[in-house]
Design a protein around this motif. Structure first.
Motif, PDB file in Angstrom:
ATOM      1  N   UNK A 123       7.533 -11.602 -13.785  1.00  0.00           N
ATOM      2  CA  UNK A 123       7.311 -10.242 -14.686  1.00  0.00           C
ATOM      3  C   UNK A 123       5.886  -9.544 -14.103  1.00  0.00           C
ATOM      4  N   UNK A 124       4.981 -10.061 -13.703  1.00  0.00           N
ATOM      5  CA  UNK A 124       3.611  -9.349 -13.504  1.00  0.00           C
ATOM      6  C   UNK A 124       3.765  -8.886 -12.380  1.00  0.00           C
ATOM      7  N   UNK A 125       4.813  -8.774 -11.495  1.00  0.00           N
ATOM      8  CA  UNK A 125       4.847  -8.230 -10.347  1.00  0.00           C
ATOM      9  C   UNK A 125       5.992  -6.965 -10.427  1.00  0.00           C
ATOM     10  N   UNK A 126       6.544  -6.611 -11.662  1.00  0.00           N
ATOM     11  CA  UNK A 126       7.592  -5.966 -11.932  1.00  0.00           C
ATOM     12  C   UNK A 126       6.970  -4.516 -11.370  1.00  0.00           C
ATOM     13  N   UNK A 127       5.952  -4.051 -11.826  1.00  0.00           N
ATOM     14  CA  UNK A 127       5.409  -2.788 -11.636  1.00  0.00           C
ATOM     15  C   UNK A 127       5.351  -2.312 -10.018  1.00  0.00           C
ATOM     16  N   UNK A 128       5.394  -3.335  -9.254  1.00  0.00           N
ATOM     17  CA  UNK A 128       5.176  -2.967  -7.871  1.00  0.00           C
ATOM     18  C   UNK A 128       6.545  -2.514  -7.290  1.00  0.00           C
ATOM     19  N   UNK A 129       7.802  -2.869  -7.984  1.00  0.00           N
ATOM     20  CA  UNK A 129       9.159  -2.489  -7.479  1.00  0.00           C
ATOM     21  C   UNK A 129       9.147  -0.984  -7.358  1.00  0.00           C
ATOM     22  N   UNK A 130       8.427  -0.196  -8.003  1.00  0.00           N
ATOM     23  CA  UNK A 130       8.658   1.434  -7.704  1.00  0.00           C
ATOM     24  C   UNK A 130       7.425   2.121  -7.318  1.00  0.00           C
ATOM     25  N   UNK A 131       6.234   1.063  -6.873  1.00  0.00           N
ATOM     26  CA  UNK A 131       5.139   1.861  -6.354  1.00  0.00           C
ATOM     27  C   UNK A 131       5.159   1.997  -5.066  1.00  0.00           C
ATOM     28  N   UNK A 132       5.186   3.345  -4.941  1.00  0.00           N
ATOM     29  CA  UNK A 132       5.359   3.753  -3.567  1.00  0.00           C
ATOM     30  C   UNK A 132       4.148   3.421  -2.482  1.00  0.00           C
ATOM     31  N   UNK A 133       3.007   2.823  -3.175  1.00  0.00           N
ATOM     32  CA  UNK A 133       1.815   2.409  -2.144  1.00  0.00           C
ATOM     33  C   UNK A 133       2.198   1.199  -1.399  1.00  0.00           C
ATOM     34  N   UNK A 134       3.213   0.514  -1.781  1.00  0.00           N
ATOM     35  CA  UNK A 134       3.856  -0.701  -1.053  1.00  0.00           C
ATOM     36  C   UNK A 134       4.656  -0.362  -0.026  1.00  0.00           C
ATOM     37  N   UNK A 135       4.853  -1.136   1.041  1.00  0.00           N
ATOM     38  CA  UNK A 135       6.012  -1.107   2.058  1.00  0.00           C
ATOM     39  C   UNK A 135       7.233  -1.871   1.465  1.00  0.00           C
ATOM     40  N   UNK A 136       8.118  -0.882   1.353  1.00  0.00           N
ATOM     41  CA  UNK A 136       9.359  -1.345   0.634  1.00  0.00           C
ATOM     42  C   UNK A 136      10.557  -1.622   1.896  1.00  0.00           C
ATOM     43  N   UNK A 137      11.280  -2.735   2.053  1.00  0.00           N
ATOM     44  CA  UNK A 137      12.319  -2.907   2.992  1.00  0.00           C
ATOM     45  C   UNK A 137      13.634  -3.305   2.241  1.00  0.00           C
ATOM     46  N   UNK A 138      14.475  -2.884   2.556  1.00  0.00           N
ATOM     47  CA  UNK A 138      15.745  -2.839   1.883  1.00  0.00           C
ATOM     48  C   UNK A 138      16.914  -3.523   3.004  1.00  0.00           C
ATOM     49  N   UNK A 139      17.327  -4.622   2.139  1.00  0.00           N
ATOM     50  CA  UNK A 139      18.438  -5.352   2.926  1.00  0.00           C
ATOM     51  C   UNK A 139      19.712  -5.612   2.097  1.00  0.00           C
ATOM     52  N   UNK A 140      20.922  -5.100   3.049  1.00  0.00           N
ATOM     53  CA  UNK A 140      22.149  -5.391   2.160  1.00  0.00           C
ATOM     54  C   UNK A 140      22.801  -6.490   3.014  1.00  0.00           C
ATOM     55  N   UNK A 141      23.150  -7.720   2.431  1.00  0.00           N
ATOM     56  CA  UNK A 141      23.700  -8.870   3.159  1.00  0.00           C
ATOM     57  C   UNK A 141      24.343  -9.779   2.080  1.00  0.00           C
TER      58      UNK A 141
END
Length: 359
Positions: A123-141
């Protein structure tokens, strides 16, 4: 047979061959003659020697039987190659028993181990999920082991792992096992969850290994375009955009002479099962994003490792290596040297990995 006799025989055989060619004989072989042809040169010689006309050898008949035999052999070779390709394709889409074992063990962990059901992310990291200052990598598998390698290799290569967020999309049958794996094997200090709305993501295939930090890729200026991608085709001028797709025009993917194009798209798609699209590199996506893709430098991605061993310098310098093709690194059909690169990202001492004999 004396030398002069052999010479005369060869000369006469060439004469008959040329006469046959001039008469169009190369194109007149009866399929029944091909099917009945001997299977080997020994069989041919045995057949000709047992013939009542052996004493008065008919060179034209010998020539036709030889051509039929060679054509029959060629057809067998082509058939064997086709079967090999089919078997190779089936092998590439199959899942080894060891990976089934891993998935079942993880599903069991999800049921009996509270840690395997812990929240992803905490829960303490939930805000990072939509934070565009992070590098977001998506994987479909739905391949747990492949996802683990992609995540592990990215973390190993990252200059600042704390700024990486992984978004993994999977199906219902794999969800509990996938959740259990990453709950038991946290990717700290990176963050993982199983997919929010973001302005930008780096999309990854599951059959890749990351070898270089991706920060500069994340901050790359797309010049107002929708996406960036490495060209799928060789091009001398990387900046020109030529060769961005396997086919450069709509005509490479759409048969404009097909009368079905005049019908309703929805009814056509429903009745034909999308038969309009030939096999290729995601033609619907290529059409959907036509003119909206920025060509990226080839050093970002080296593909085709599931087909052949690449140039060692390209292999070493590529930021991401992609095992596209049938020789997946988790299969025995993969190239041994390339499989070692993929396997180096696995924790061989992990109890689940070792008990299922994954590697």
């Amino acid at each position: 047979m004396q030398h002069s006799t052999v010479h005369d025989f060869g000369k006469e055989l060439r004469r008959v061959y040329l006469e046959e060619a001039e008469e169009g004989g190369h194109n007149k072989l009866d399929p029944r003659l091909v099917n009945a042809a001997p299977d080997s040169l020994d069989d041919l010689m045995s057949e000709m020697s047992s013939s009542s006309s052996y004493q008065h050898l008919d060179l034209r008949t010998l020539l036709l039987k030889t051509k039929a035999m060679l054509l029959k052999m060629d057809q067998k070779v082509q058939s064997a190659r086709l079967r090999a390709l089919i078997f190779q394709h089936l092998a590439s889409t199959g899942i080894p028993k060891s990976m089934h074992c891993l998935s079942l063990r993880l599903a069991e962990q999800y049921l009996v181990n509270a840690a395997a059901r812990s929240s992803l992310p905490p829960p303490e990291y939930a805000s990072c999920l939509t934070d565009n200052s992070y590098i977001h990598i998506a994987l479909i598998t739905d391949n747990i082991l492949a996802a683990a390698v992609m995540v592990s290799s990215t973390m190993t290569s990252a200059a600042d792992p704390e700024k990486v967020v992984f978004h993994i999309i999977t199906d219902k049958k794999t969800y509990t096992s996938m959740h259990a794996w990453f709950a038991i094997h946290p990717v700290f200090p990176a963050i993982l969850e199983l997919f929010p709305k973001l302005e930008r993501v780096i999309f990854m295939h599951d059959d890749v290994v990351v070898q270089r930090d991706l920060t500069s890729l994340w901050y790359l200026d797309l010049h107002g375009l929708v996406m960036g991608a490495v060209s799928a085709q060789e091009s001398d001028d990387e900046g020109s955009g030529d060769g961005l797709c396997l086919g450069k025009t709509f005509g490479d993917y759409i048969n404009f002479s097909n009368p079905m194009l005049t019908t309703s798209p929805s009814s056509y798609n429903r009745e034909s099962g999308f038969a309009l699209w030939p096999m290729g590199s995601l033609p619907p996506a290529l059409l959907a994003f036509h003119g909206q893709v920025l060509p990226l430098n080839r050093s970002w991605l080296l593909s085709g490792l599931g087909w052949q061993m690449p140039d060692p310098e390209l292999l070493q310098s590529a930021a991401v290596i992609h095992f596209s093709g049938p020789g997946k690194p988790w299969l025995e059909t993969g190239h041994p040297e390339l499989r070692k690169i993929w396997q180096s990202q696995l924790n061989h001492s992990d109890e689940l990995v070792s008990s299922c004999m994954v590697v």
